[in-house]
Design a protein around this motif. Structure first.
Motif, short mmCIF file in Angstrom:
data_model
loop_
_atom_site.label_atom_id
_atom_site.label_comp_id
_atom_site.label_asym_id
_atom_site.label_seq_id
_atom_site.Cartn_x
_atom_site.Cartn_y
_atom_site.Cartn_z
N MET A 56 -6.32 6.80 -12.66
CA MET A 56 -6.45 5.46 -12.07
C MET A 56 -5.08 4.97 -11.57
O MET A 56 -4.96 4.43 -10.48
CB MET A 56 -6.97 4.46 -13.11
CG MET A 56 -8.35 4.76 -13.68
SD MET A 56 -9.64 4.69 -12.45
CE MET A 56 -10.10 6.38 -12.29
N GLY A 57 -4.05 5.16 -12.42
CA GLY A 57 -2.70 4.76 -12.02
C GLY A 57 -2.24 5.51 -10.78
O GLY A 57 -1.65 4.93 -9.86
N ILE B 67 -2.97 4.25 -3.06
CA ILE B 67 -3.53 3.20 -2.23
C ILE B 67 -2.43 2.27 -1.71
O ILE B 67 -2.42 1.88 -0.54
CB ILE B 67 -4.59 2.38 -3.00
CG1 ILE B 67 -5.82 3.25 -3.29
CG2 ILE B 67 -5.01 1.15 -2.21
CD1 ILE B 67 -6.89 2.58 -4.10
N ILE B 68 -1.46 1.95 -2.60
CA ILE B 68 -0.35 1.10 -2.17
C ILE B 68 0.34 1.72 -0.96
O ILE B 68 0.62 1.04 0.04
CB ILE B 68 0.65 0.90 -3.32
CG1 ILE B 68 0.02 0.05 -4.42
CG2 ILE B 68 1.93 0.23 -2.82
CD1 ILE B 68 0.86 -0.05 -5.66
N CYS C 198 -3.96 4.16 -7.77
CA CYS C 198 -3.39 2.86 -7.43
C CYS C 198 -2.12 3.05 -6.59
O CYS C 198 -1.94 2.41 -5.56
CB CYS C 198 -3.09 2.09 -8.72
SG CYS C 198 -2.42 0.45 -8.49
N ALA C 199 -1.24 3.97 -7.03
CA ALA C 199 0.01 4.22 -6.30
C ALA C 199 -0.28 4.75 -4.90
O ALA C 199 0.36 4.35 -3.92
CB ALA C 199 0.87 5.21 -7.08
N VAL D 36 0.88 -6.08 -2.68
CA VAL D 36 0.14 -5.68 -1.47
C VAL D 36 -0.99 -6.66 -1.18
O VAL D 36 -1.14 -7.18 -0.09
CB VAL D 36 -0.44 -4.25 -1.65
CG1 VAL D 36 -1.57 -4.00 -0.67
CG2 VAL D 36 0.64 -3.22 -1.47
N LEU E 287 -7.93 -0.68 -10.25
CA LEU E 287 -7.53 0.60 -10.86
C LEU E 287 -6.27 0.44 -11.71
O LEU E 287 -6.18 0.99 -12.80
CB LEU E 287 -7.29 1.65 -9.76
CG LEU E 287 -8.52 2.06 -8.95
CD1 LEU E 287 -8.14 3.04 -7.86
CD2 LEU E 287 -9.56 2.69 -9.87
N ALA F 200 4.92 5.44 -9.43
CA ALA F 200 5.15 4.02 -9.65
C ALA F 200 6.59 3.66 -9.28
O ALA F 200 6.86 2.61 -8.69
CB ALA F 200 4.87 3.65 -11.10
N VAL G 237 2.58 0.04 -12.03
CA VAL G 237 2.30 0.19 -10.60
C VAL G 237 1.37 -0.92 -10.12
O VAL G 237 1.33 -1.25 -8.94
CB VAL G 237 1.72 1.61 -10.32
CG1 VAL G 237 0.33 1.74 -10.89
CG2 VAL G 237 1.73 1.92 -8.85
N ASN H 84 -5.75 1.09 -15.76
CA ASN H 84 -4.68 1.91 -16.32
C ASN H 84 -3.93 1.16 -17.42
O ASN H 84 -3.74 1.66 -18.52
CB ASN H 84 -3.74 2.35 -15.19
CG ASN H 84 -2.68 3.34 -15.64
OD1 ASN H 84 -1.86 3.76 -14.86
ND2 ASN H 84 -2.68 3.72 -16.90
N ALA I 220 -6.99 -1.29 -5.60
CA ALA I 220 -5.75 -0.89 -6.27
C ALA I 220 -5.50 -1.77 -7.49
O ALA I 220 -5.11 -1.27 -8.54
CB ALA I 220 -4.58 -0.98 -5.30
N THR J 176 2.67 10.30 -12.28
CA THR J 176 2.26 8.93 -11.98
C THR J 176 3.44 7.98 -12.19
O THR J 176 3.62 7.03 -11.43
CB THR J 176 1.08 8.50 -12.85
OG1 THR J 176 0.10 9.53 -12.80
CG2 THR J 176 0.46 7.23 -12.35
#
Lengths: 102, 462
Positions: free
Chosen positions: B98-99, B105-106, B102-103, A58, A79, B226, A51, A83, A76, B222
């Motif tokens: 965390m992953g 936030i995207i 991240c997703a 972005v 993070l 993704a 991801v 991961n 992002a 997650t």
């Protein structure tokens, strides 16, 4: 319905990838000895860190005056990297212990 | 040319993920598989930074991206290297969160840049947001629980409330699809807060013993988040990687449930521990028999076959190494020693194997539960170290017990049972264990590490 049909036609190859990947995921995992459940979960955990690529996109295409995108994108990427790196390193540490002695 | 190189890096990345996962499922090749997948990931990330183009524009802000990757690498590496093996499940949960974040936030940034996209675009963005947020907040709660910072909390109304909350999320989502003007841009924040709340409340009532199943489930969430990102950017490697983890994670979750003989639904809805007042095991006045160190040492030294059943207590006391010493001492006296490993011993399936491997216990000595049960009849002494629920006979013969039906190590088939335990407290699942009152059972109270150390010394003299 029309929207759905046109979506399907436009993204046909992605739909195929999704469906085939689902079967692949199931096939790859079956018959795993219980002792490898934890490392495997941890390894899979690192892989979904992919991801981060979205986060890089972005961040990379945010215009320089779009502070929300820049700040959030930065987080992002941090993070996502956590991961990926953490996931692979932890998995490696676990598996290191399975090494054959001598 | 550059877009060809990009797609090539993605193709190679996807292939390494598949081969990596495949290799991860065999003990000999697992490590290689992990490194392979990591290399593929590195390649895909590098490819994105160097070659990704959007409307003819290359990736900008490279300085910031490199800085962010640098921070993430250093922090992630240090955290992963420093964490104790016993705390591994929490760490996996944390990285998973965390992953998910991240997703999420995207999705936030995407919606912020294109709030007027078509309905299907919005659907993909919102689904990424919802699943990513649930995975993030859920993983944080799971982390807190495993780290014993958050207590179990369960109430009858919570199940109903959670279902209602889930329904509200879907209603908001559907409304936003059909008529985007209902909520306006604030729909993003509504969905975000509802999803974060749902993640917390979804994991909250689930008992600590079921946490690995939850982490595995959130792991596959997650993966899905993704994959939605992959849809968004027409990015093949995100799509294959995400879906692969999504489906493999789901199967892994089901396998873990099967190992405990429970259904996924049962894990999510019926919370473990707590009540359980209907159990027939609580009979009160039963007495336990104690044994001292010298007798234990003699019993073991003159046995021909000894089985060690390790549990989480062993790991907490960091007693794996002394346990291995005991095994070596006994072997020197010609006693055959093996370890019976329950699939969910420790806090995660396979966790105990990792911990024992860390202490250099040879791999062939670790016997899986089913094979171990076949060997119990010919075993003279079973030493249970810090295990409880995995040797509970209620799972076999007490239909009222919350763990009824879970496969357990049938230690009561052996000639003698010695249970090493700190106190009479019940196990992680919070249920009574009739094994302690069994005719063949003798209790050896004390801290696992100290007791084992003394036992090794006694065995040397015996």
């Amino acid at each position: 319905m029309d929207a759905l049909a046109s979506f399907f036609l436009e993204n046909q190859h992605m739909v195929y990838i999704v469906v085939l990947s689902i079967f692949l995921g199931i096939e790859v995992i079956s018959n795993v000895p219980a002792i490898l459940h934890t490392p495997l979960m941890s390894g899979a955990n690192a892989i979904h860190g992919v991801v981060i690529i979205g986060a890089i996109i972005v961040m990379g295409h945010a215009s320089s005056d779009d502070y929300l995108a820049l700040v959030l994108g930065f987080f992002a990427v941090v993070l996502g990297t956590l991961n990926v790196v953490g996931g692979f390193v932890v998995t490696n540490r676990m598996l290191e212990m399975f090494k054959k002695k001598k | 040319m550059s877009s060809f190189l990009l797609e090539l890096s993605y193709l190679i990345g996807s292939i390494t993920f598949v081969i990596g996962l495949k290799k991860l499922s065999h003990p000999e090749s697992a490590r290689q598989g992990n490194l392979l997948a990591a290399a593929g990931m590195g390649l895909a990330i590098l490819g994105t930074i160097l070659f990704h183009e959007h409307n003819g524009e290359r990736i900008g802000n490279i300085g910031w991206i490199v800085l962010a990757v640098g921070i993430g690498t250093v922090v992630g590496w240090m955290a992963a290297m420093r964490v104790k093996m016993t705390a591994m499940p929490q760490m996996v949960s944390l990285f998973n969160g965390m992953g998910g974040a991240c997703a999420a936030i995207i999705s936030i940034v995407e919606y912020h840049s294109h709030p007027d996209g078509d309905a299907l675009y919005l659907l993909v963005v919102f689904l990424g947001l919802i699943i990513g947020s649930v995975s993030f907040s859920g993983s944080m709660v799971a982390f807190g629980k495993l780290d014993e910072k958050i207590k179990d909390f369960s109430a009858k109304w919570l199940t109903v409330f959670n279902l209602a909350l889930l329904a509200v999320i879907f209603i908001v989502l559907a409304t936003a699809m059909v008529s985007p003007e209902t909520f306006g841009p604030s729909v993003l924040w509504i969905l975000l807060s509802l999803s974060l709340l749902y993640g917390v409340l979804f994991v909250m009532p689930i008992g600590g013993a079921d946490m690995p199943v939850v982490i595995s489930l959130l792991n596959s969430f997650t993966g899905m988040a993704a994959a939605f990102g992959g849809f968004l950017y027409h990015n093949q490697v995100m799509l294959t990687g995400g879906i692969l983890v999504g489906s493999a994670g789901t199967i892994l979750t089901v396998l873990m449930c099967t190992a405990m003989n429970r259904s996924l639904l049962n894990v999510i809805i019926g919370s473990f521990g707590g009540g359980g007042g209907t159990s027939a095991a609580t009979k009160g006045d039963q007495t336990v028999k104690e044994i001292n160190l010298t007798d234990t040492a003699i019993l073991c030294s003159y046995a021909s076959k000894v089985c060690i059943v390790p549990g989480y207590g062993l790991a907490v006391a960091q007693a794996q190494h002394i346990c291995h010493d005991l095994e070596k001492q006994l072997e020197a006296k010609g006693v055959e020693v093996y370890y019976a490993i329950h699939p969910v011993a420790g806090r995660m399936p396979g966790h105990m194997n990792v911990l024992l491997a860390e202490a250099d216990v040879p791999y062939p000595k670790l016997v899986e539960m089913e094979d171990a049960n076949g060997m119990m009849n010919s075993t003279d002494v079973v030493i249970v170290v810090g295990a409880n629920d995995v040797v509970n006979p209620s799972a076999k013969d007490d239909p009222g017990s919350p763990i009824f039906g879970m496969p357990v190590i049938e230690v009561w088939d052996a000639k003698n049972i010695i249970v090493m335990k700190r106190s009479m407290r019940s196990g992680y699942a919070g249920i009574e264990n009739p094994l302690f009152f069994h005719a063949k059972t003798k209790m050896l109270f004390g801290d696992a590490k100290e007791t084992l150390q003394k036992l090794v010394a006694e065995v040397k003299m015996a």
